[in-house]
Design an enzyme around this catalytic site. Structure first.
Site, short mmCIF file in Angstrom:
data_model
loop_
_atom_site.label_atom_id
_atom_site.label_comp_id
_atom_site.label_asym_id
_atom_site.label_seq_id
_atom_site.Cartn_x
_atom_site.Cartn_y
_atom_site.Cartn_z
N GLU A 139 7.77 16.11 16.42
CA GLU A 139 8.21 16.07 15.02
C GLU A 139 7.35 17.02 14.19
O GLU A 139 6.12 16.91 14.18
CB GLU A 139 8.08 14.65 14.47
CG GLU A 139 8.64 14.53 13.06
CD GLU A 139 8.40 13.16 12.45
OE1 GLU A 139 7.27 12.65 12.53
OE2 GLU A 139 9.35 12.61 11.85
N LYS A 192 0.84 -1.20 0.00
CA LYS A 192 0.00 0.00 0.00
C LYS A 192 0.87 1.25 0.00
O LYS A 192 1.53 1.56 0.98
CB LYS A 192 -0.91 0.05 1.24
CG LYS A 192 -1.98 1.12 1.05
CD LYS A 192 -2.67 1.50 2.33
CE LYS A 192 -2.00 2.65 3.05
NZ LYS A 192 -1.89 3.89 2.26
N GLY A 195 1.92 4.24 13.89
CA GLY A 195 2.69 3.05 14.29
C GLY A 195 2.22 2.48 15.61
O GLY A 195 2.11 1.26 15.76
N CYS A 204 12.48 11.53 7.78
CA CYS A 204 12.34 11.03 9.16
C CYS A 204 13.57 11.35 10.00
O CYS A 204 13.45 11.64 11.18
CB CYS A 204 12.07 9.54 9.14
SG CYS A 204 13.29 8.62 8.17
N GLU A 239 8.98 1.64 11.28
CA GLU A 239 9.98 2.71 11.05
C GLU A 239 9.23 4.01 11.21
O GLU A 239 8.42 4.38 10.34
CB GLU A 239 10.54 2.60 9.62
CG GLU A 239 11.36 1.37 9.35
CD GLU A 239 12.71 1.40 10.01
OE1 GLU A 239 13.20 2.49 10.35
OE2 GLU A 239 13.29 0.32 10.21
#
Ligand code: NAD
Length: 483
Positions: free
Chosen positions: A378, A172, A230, A281, A247
């Site tokens: 972030e 995906k 996540g 990231c 990740e």
């Protein structure tokens, strides 16, 4: 582009009725429209992958898988310009960076082909005279889910080891950037893998992503994306103990010590912070500078920022393109407002700079406190904070003081000292006097809430295997316990 965007069991299908516009972030124009996979098609893709794993001759012998990886690498390499163009118009990343993504992808496919070729099975004589074989077997149906910032590269980081290990795949892409993966699927189709070994289901988190995560016939989730998503995936997988690799996000520090080469450190900081518009990231979003260098570092950084070439990502000179979408641009701007409200000083940037396209000038905040949200969370855009430190202990404490632990950079001429500092940093990748390069043969991943598991290198292969121990007794004599 045909209106068939869903690839199941070796055949292209039209997705659901609704169309999703895919936008070029540099001019806000619609590039094309995509029909996402429906819920039913997502389930069919999983069953196709399951059938291929259980009933076809896949995973075949390793030499076939090696040849598949090499063919795909050759085809991709031949089409470098085409893939780089697609990646740039869909993500907004400068064309030079897109070319690097394609060449890193080619390298990754070749690395896992070579890895498979050189792999030997562990066989050992046990103390009781029996023989043990330790076998790395494929897990089965793997759902691979990637974000929008490096669609092709992060896709290949999963596809190459998953195929090398002999799994079947339901892939995906991000709903924002499916184009390079659609094109890659055409290459995979042309190689003629057994139907069902690779399936592509474009779509968003719901229903496509959630179906992949919760379906009982998916045996492994390999996910790259935000920490919030996540965490949710990890919770869902707990019930069935589904295998999972994550990740996730980061808030990586770049530490400049008093003995660093200042010019080099500034140039690396620019690259570390603003590559791919800071939508990386491992982007160095927190710069920590020793107080002896702090003022001159800031002066040089600002000068360099003023010469940064921001513009059309297809222009060869461009160093920074637009952000991915209007909603992401707004999110980044919200953080800039938040920084100001928290009392940080915005030295430069943070402004929209073009009428069309989601462009934002790189923002530099100073007058920072460690507990500010712009330091802890972030932002995933071209926004950095620059802090001072007095000594090594303070630098390490500041560097480690977030929930993340993806990467860090250290700038110092004293390599022994830098290595000692590296040992103290709680992050998966530490670059000393450099930044950003991922090496296909070295692991990549996060400490703390930046993830679970590693990609790339031998670890990236192991993540797609189950370990089986086969113990063989030659004579088969009973041990005599029940006599
Ligand atoms: P995201 O978590 O919103 O989405 C990532 C992918 O997950 C997309 O394909 C999305 O459609 C899908 N998804 C969303 N909700 C889902 C659900 N409930 N179930 C299953 N799939 C779901 O992240 P994003 O905004 O696309 O990407 C940015 C994030 O990715 C940043 O946090 C960044 O740090 C992280 N990232 C990490 C790495 C790494 O190597 N650690 C690399 C690149 C990006």
């Amino acid at each position: 582009m045909s209106n068939h965007h869903v690839y199941i069991n070796g055949t292209w299908h039209k997705g659901n009725e609704e169309k999703r516009s895919i936008i070029n972030p540099s001019n806000e124009q619609v590039i094309t429209e995509i029909n996402d996979a429906s819920l039913q098609q997502t389930r069919e893709a999983i069953e196709a992958a399951r059938h291929a794993f259980q009933y076809t001759n896949w995973p075949a012998d390793p030499s076939y898988r090696i040849s598949v990886l090499r063919q795909l690498a050759d085809l991709l390499e031949k089409d470098t310009e085409k893939f780089a163009y697609i990646e740039t118009i869909n993500t907004g990343k400068p064309i030079r960076e897109s070319r690097l993504d394609v060449s890193d992808s080619v390298q990754c496919l070749r690395y896992y082909a070579n890895f498979l070729e050189q792999r030997t099975m562990t066989e050992k004589k046990m103390a009781d005279g029996t023989t043990s074989k330790i076998i790395a077997e494929p897990i089965g149906v793997c759902a691979l889910i990637v974000p929008w910032n490096f669609p092709l590269l992060l896709g290949i980081w999963k596809i190459a080891p998953a195929l090398a290990a002999g799994n079947t795949i339901v892939f995906k892409p991000s709903e924002l950037t499916p184009l390079s993966l659609l094109e890659l699927t055409k290459l995979i189709d042309s190689i003629g893998l057994p139907p069902g070994v690779f399936n592509l289901v474009p779509g968003g988190g719901s229903p496509v992503g959630e179906t992949l995560v919760t379906h009982p016939h998916v045996e492994k989730i390999s996910f790259t994306g935000g920490t919030k998503t996540g965490r949710w995936i990890y919770e869902q997988c707990a019930g069935s103990l589904k295998r999972v690799s994550l990740e996730l996000g980061g808030k990586s520090p770049l530490l400049v010590f008093e003995d660093a080469d200042l010019d080099n450190a500034v140039e690396w900081a620019m690259f570390a912070s603003f590559l791919n518009q800071g939508e990386v990231c491992v982007a160095a979003s927190r710069i920590l500078v020793h107080e002896h260098l702090y003022d001159s570092f800031i002066d040089k950084l600002i000068k360099r920022l003023d010469s940064l070439h921001i513009g059309d990502p297809l222009d060869e000179k461009t160093e920074m393109g637009p952000l991915i979408s209007s909603s992401h641009l707004e999110k980044v701007e919200t953080y800039i407002q938040l920084g100001l409200q928290e009392g940080a000083v915005l030295l430069r940037g943070g402004e929209r700079i073009k009428e069309q396209g989601y462009y934002l000038s790189p923002a530099v905040f100073v007058n920072i406190h460690q507990d500010m949200r712009i330091v802890q969370e972030e932002i995933f855009g071209p926004v950095i904070t620059v802090q001072r430190f007095n000594n090594d202990k303070e630098a390490i404490e500041l560097a480690n003081d977030t929930i993340y632990g993806l990467a860090a950079g250290i700038f110092s001429r004293d390599l022994e000292r830098a290595e000692q500092i590296a040992r103290k940093l709680r992050a998966g990748t530490i670059w000393i006097n450099s930044y950003h390069t991922p090496y296909v043969d070295a692991p990549w991943g996060g400490f703390k809430q930046s993830g679970i598991g590693r990609e790339l290198g031998p670890q990236g292969f192991t993540a797609f295997t189950e370990t089986k121990h086969v113990n063989i007794s030659e004579n088969g004599k009973p041990l005599g316990w029940y006599q």
